[in-house]
Design an enzyme around this catalytic site. Structure first.
Site, mmCIF file in Angstrom:
data_model
loop_
_atom_site.group_PDB
_atom_site.id
_atom_site.type_symbol
_atom_site.label_atom_id
_atom_site.label_comp_id
_atom_site.label_asym_id
_atom_site.label_seq_id
_atom_site.Cartn_x
_atom_site.Cartn_y
_atom_site.Cartn_z
ATOM 1 N N ARG A 38 -25.559 7.934 29.894
ATOM 2 C CA ARG A 38 -24.619 7.955 28.773
ATOM 3 C C ARG A 38 -23.658 9.140 28.807
ATOM 4 O O ARG A 38 -22.920 9.368 27.849
ATOM 5 C CB ARG A 38 -25.402 7.997 27.446
ATOM 6 C CG ARG A 38 -26.022 9.377 27.215
ATOM 7 C CD ARG A 38 -27.054 9.489 26.171
ATOM 8 N NE ARG A 38 -26.862 8.870 24.908
ATOM 9 C CZ ARG A 38 -27.799 8.867 23.957
ATOM 10 N NH1 ARG A 38 -28.957 9.462 24.165
ATOM 11 N NH2 ARG A 38 -27.585 8.288 22.788
ATOM 12 N N ALA A 89 -46.961 6.301 10.863
ATOM 13 C CA ALA A 89 -47.849 5.330 10.222
ATOM 14 C C ALA A 89 -48.475 5.851 8.936
ATOM 15 O O ALA A 89 -49.162 5.106 8.232
ATOM 16 C CB ALA A 89 -48.944 4.921 11.194
ATOM 17 N N ALA A 93 -37.124 1.577 17.132
ATOM 18 C CA ALA A 93 -36.367 1.404 15.883
ATOM 19 C C ALA A 93 -37.219 1.452 14.624
ATOM 20 O O ALA A 93 -36.742 1.102 13.543
ATOM 21 C CB ALA A 93 -35.548 0.108 15.898
ATOM 22 N N ALA A 94 -38.461 1.913 14.738
ATOM 23 C CA ALA A 94 -39.307 2.000 13.542
ATOM 24 C C ALA A 94 -38.688 2.921 12.498
ATOM 25 O O ALA A 94 -38.560 2.569 11.316
ATOM 26 C CB ALA A 94 -40.702 2.489 13.922
ATOM 27 N N ASP A 139 -35.537 4.013 12.368
ATOM 28 C CA ASP A 139 -34.203 3.526 11.991
ATOM 29 C C ASP A 139 -34.306 2.426 10.940
ATOM 30 O O ASP A 139 -33.520 2.378 9.985
ATOM 31 C CB ASP A 139 -33.472 2.968 13.216
ATOM 32 C CG ASP A 139 -33.477 3.912 14.396
ATOM 33 O OD1 ASP A 139 -33.526 5.141 14.179
ATOM 34 O OD2 ASP A 139 -33.448 3.421 15.540
#
Length: 308
Positions: A105, A230, A260-261, A263
């Site tokens: 990137r 969690a 993506a948890a 996000d």
């Protein structure tokens, strides 16, 4: 009903994900994931979601924009830059759902969105938005001059009555040093109204996790959301008691991919909070969204898999 608008600032990349012999291609990036998951969970008459980045003029970039428009994410603030391409990342997922990332990137178009010929006009529009959302990655990919332009934009938005939302999302490999990151985050937090802070990232960057709330409120942030994976999340709002909201517990065998948890948690939270809901209701939606997303592969799950 008066429609409010949120602009989500950041980078989306081509995503390759592998588990075993299976290889999938999609698109993803922390802020793009959040933008899509907010858009899926709000009434567009109440909150319009717009994405802010730069892309190339290639077919991958066109495919991205087409996909976002289908998700009801506005693309009118996206610049198309000649001789630039989107970044690319590869996700390797192990048997427990944990993942390793590899990135290409360094010359991605998104790094140059504040240098494009339309940047001034876009910033003028963004300064009138109700909400601007960005992450630590949104800041990390910019050069120092662009970071200063970004700060000027955030201050202008707040001066016009808008609010700034920041997710710490600290990725050490994107920064020259921890000290550089601390200074950049301090500047951003001084312009922030709602902060999402992943506790592990705070520990890596600052240490002294017991001081997270005091430190962040000290920058002037009025609403602090501590994400603890969690475990339950903690919400500290100026003048209000601390709110502790349990996470949704899943059996290990149902956790497929934790991409993506965080996000998606932020997206679920904002989809309720920015439409008038309480912090507790917003956190419950955040947990529900994240617990659904991690049961599927990739950053963006199928539309029909979203929680009701």
């Amino acid at each position: 009903m008066t429609t409010k608008n949120i602009a989500v600032i950041g980078e989306c990349m081509i995503e390759l994900s592998q588990k075993g012999a299976d290889l999938n291609r999609g698109f993803g990036g922390d802020t793009l994931n959040t933008a899509v998951y907010v858009a899926r969970q709000v009434n567009t008459d109440a909150l319009g979601v717009h994405y802010v980045t730069a892309l190339g003029t290639d077919s991958f970039s066109t495919e991205m924009m087409t996909a976002w428009e289908k998700e009801k994410v506005g693309t009118s603030l996206i610049q198309r830059l000649d001789n630039k391409l989107p970044g690319l990342y590869f996700i390797e997922t192990d048997d427990t759902g944990e993942r390793t990332f590899y990135y290409w990137r360094n010359d991605a178009a998104a790094r140059f969105w504040l240098d494009g010929k339309d940047a001034d006009a876009i910033c003028a529009r963004l300064a009138t938005f109700d909400y601007l959302y960005l992450s630590g990655i949104s800041v990390a990919i910019l050069n120092p001059a662009s970071r200063q332009r970004l700060l000027t934009l955030l201050r202008a938005c707040r001066a016009n009555g808008g609010k700034v939302i920041f997710d710490n999302n600290y990725r050490p490999r994107l920064w020259q040093s921890k000290e550089e990151t601390q200074q950049a985050y301090s500047d951003i937090l001084a312009c922030t109204d709602i902060a999402f802070l992943t506790l592990d990232d705070e520990d890596m960057l600052w240490g002294e996790v017991d001081a997270v709330l005091a430190r962040t409120h000290g920058f002037g942030v009025s609403e602090v959301v501590i994400k603890r994976g969690a475990d339950s999340c903690l919400i500290s709002e100026n003048g209000q008691p601390l709110v502790d909201v349990p996470a949704v517990k899943l059996p290990k065998e149902r956790v497929v991919d934790t991409t993506a948890a965080g996000d998606s948690f932020s997206a679920g939270y904002l989809s309720v909070r920015l439409c008038g809901g309480s912090t507790e209701a917003a956190a419950k939606r955040g947990h529900l969204t994240a617990s659904t997303v991690i049961q599927y592969r990739g950053a963006i799950i199928p539309q029909d898999a979203m929680p009701a």
